[in-house]
Enzyme design. Sequence first.
Site, mmCIF file in Angstrom:
data_model
loop_
_atom_site.group_PDB
_atom_site.id
_atom_site.type_symbol
_atom_site.label_atom_id
_atom_site.label_comp_id
_atom_site.label_asym_id
_atom_site.label_seq_id
_atom_site.Cartn_x
_atom_site.Cartn_y
_atom_site.Cartn_z
ATOM 1 N N GLN A 40 0.814 -1.225 0.000
ATOM 2 C CA GLN A 40 0.000 0.000 0.000
ATOM 3 C C GLN A 40 0.841 1.265 0.000
ATOM 4 O O GLN A 40 0.323 2.344 -0.338
ATOM 5 C CB GLN A 40 -0.946 0.003 1.198
ATOM 6 C CG GLN A 40 -0.248 0.137 2.548
ATOM 7 C CD GLN A 40 -1.218 0.050 3.721
ATOM 8 O OE1 GLN A 40 -1.499 -1.025 4.216
ATOM 9 N NE2 GLN A 40 -1.704 1.191 4.172
ATOM 10 N N CYS B 53 -5.273 0.606 3.869
ATOM 11 C CA CYS B 53 -5.242 -0.801 4.270
ATOM 12 C C CYS B 53 -6.640 -1.398 4.176
ATOM 13 O O CYS B 53 -6.798 -2.572 3.852
ATOM 14 C CB CYS B 53 -4.710 -0.922 5.687
ATOM 15 S SG CYS B 53 -5.694 0.018 6.870
ATOM 16 N N HIS C 249 -5.511 -0.875 11.728
ATOM 17 C CA HIS C 249 -4.961 -1.460 10.510
ATOM 18 C C HIS C 249 -5.830 -2.627 10.029
ATOM 19 O O HIS C 249 -6.257 -3.451 10.828
ATOM 20 C CB HIS C 249 -3.527 -1.924 10.789
ATOM 21 C CG HIS C 249 -2.792 -2.388 9.581
ATOM 22 N ND1 HIS C 249 -2.740 -1.644 8.417
ATOM 23 C CD2 HIS C 249 -2.105 -3.520 9.321
ATOM 24 C CE1 HIS C 249 -2.048 -2.314 7.506
ATOM 25 N NE2 HIS C 249 -1.654 -3.456 8.038
ATOM 26 N N ASN D 119 -0.772 -9.334 4.912
ATOM 27 C CA ASN D 119 -0.640 -7.896 5.131
ATOM 28 C C ASN D 119 -0.409 -7.211 3.780
ATOM 29 O O ASN D 119 -0.273 -7.879 2.748
ATOM 30 C CB ASN D 119 0.512 -7.617 6.115
ATOM 31 C CG ASN D 119 0.410 -6.247 6.764
ATOM 32 O OD1 ASN D 119 -0.492 -5.456 6.470
ATOM 33 N ND2 ASN D 119 1.353 -5.935 7.636
#
Length: 341
Positions: A143, A149, A284, A305
């Site tokens: 990102q 996110c 997050h 992630n």
Amino acid sequence: MATPKALILAILGCAFFCSAAFAARDLNDDAAMALRHEQWMAQYNRVYKDAAEKAQRFEVFKANVKFIEAFNAEGSRKFWLGVNQFADLTNDEFRATKTNKGFKPSPVKKVPTGFRYANVSVDALPATVDWRTKGAVTPIKDQGQCGCCWAFSAVAATEGIVKISTGKLVSLSEQELVDCDVHGEDQGCEGGLMDDAFKFIIKNGGLTTETSYPYTAEDGTCKSGSTSAATIKGYEDVPANDEAALMKAVASQPVSVAVDGGDMTFQFYSGGVMTGSCGTDLDHGIAAIGYGVTGDGTKYWLMKNSWGTTWGENGYLRMEKDISDKRGMCGLAMEPSYPTK
Ligand SMILES: *[C@@H]1O[C@H](CO)[C@@H](O)[C@H](O)[C@H]1NC(C)=O
């Protein structure tokens, strides 16, 4: 036998030479550290605006390297840290970066949705699930310095259910969400909420592909008229603070999960199963793409992630599962949700 005066001289002499020796060692350490900083800057294409900024960043880098090495030297943990792309940021700065601060918890109490996996028996679930092995996970994305996110998390869960129900894995566009989804909590690089992203995808009639609407890591004008490559029908929230419920959902499909990703251990996580204390200020969004048990019996969640492959286990993270705090490690059980087909 030494006279007191000679003894004093000897002590003074040692004090002088010893401190000189220590000073020289410090200098050597600093030189080695400065070289390491240079190599790190080259590796991550980091450029500072002037010598003052570089000197200041060097001090932060040095302190972080020492923290990471001391943490790993304790040796008694199930996970370890590494010098990654966040190594010249203090933890306060890291917490404030858009990379980490992109999830906005729901401002109002969520209305409970249905939970289609409610009657699944936990005992009947497989001991290990890894949606990568079923081809339901696209490669790790990055990102960058954009607080979206929430888009990466929602897209990962959407890519998963689309593959499971259609047999096709398609990498979908986060940028379409960043540019076009400006309702509810969703504000591009300023943060958002996965449930609001699902709502947008439903209303928008799907999402287009990553290739046709590529990621730019900044807010842009919505390019309308893109062809939808994948659709969802709805979304559901996993009952909050219930890791068994989350397990039922993750066994069935990748799930969007919010965590507190602000701790130093999260900043520098490099591998193993993250355990121990962690915050629960959700900031997050990531995706739970499986779970399992290590050789020593530690149960974990497997998370995808969106910080590139230089963070964690090639971009993935394992977090301890079924802990005594019902909210889960770093709050992972507080607000999970998934799209439905
Ligand atoms: C679960 O089982 C109960 C009792 O049989 C039923 O009423 C309910 O609709 C089921 N829920 C789901 C999501 O299938």
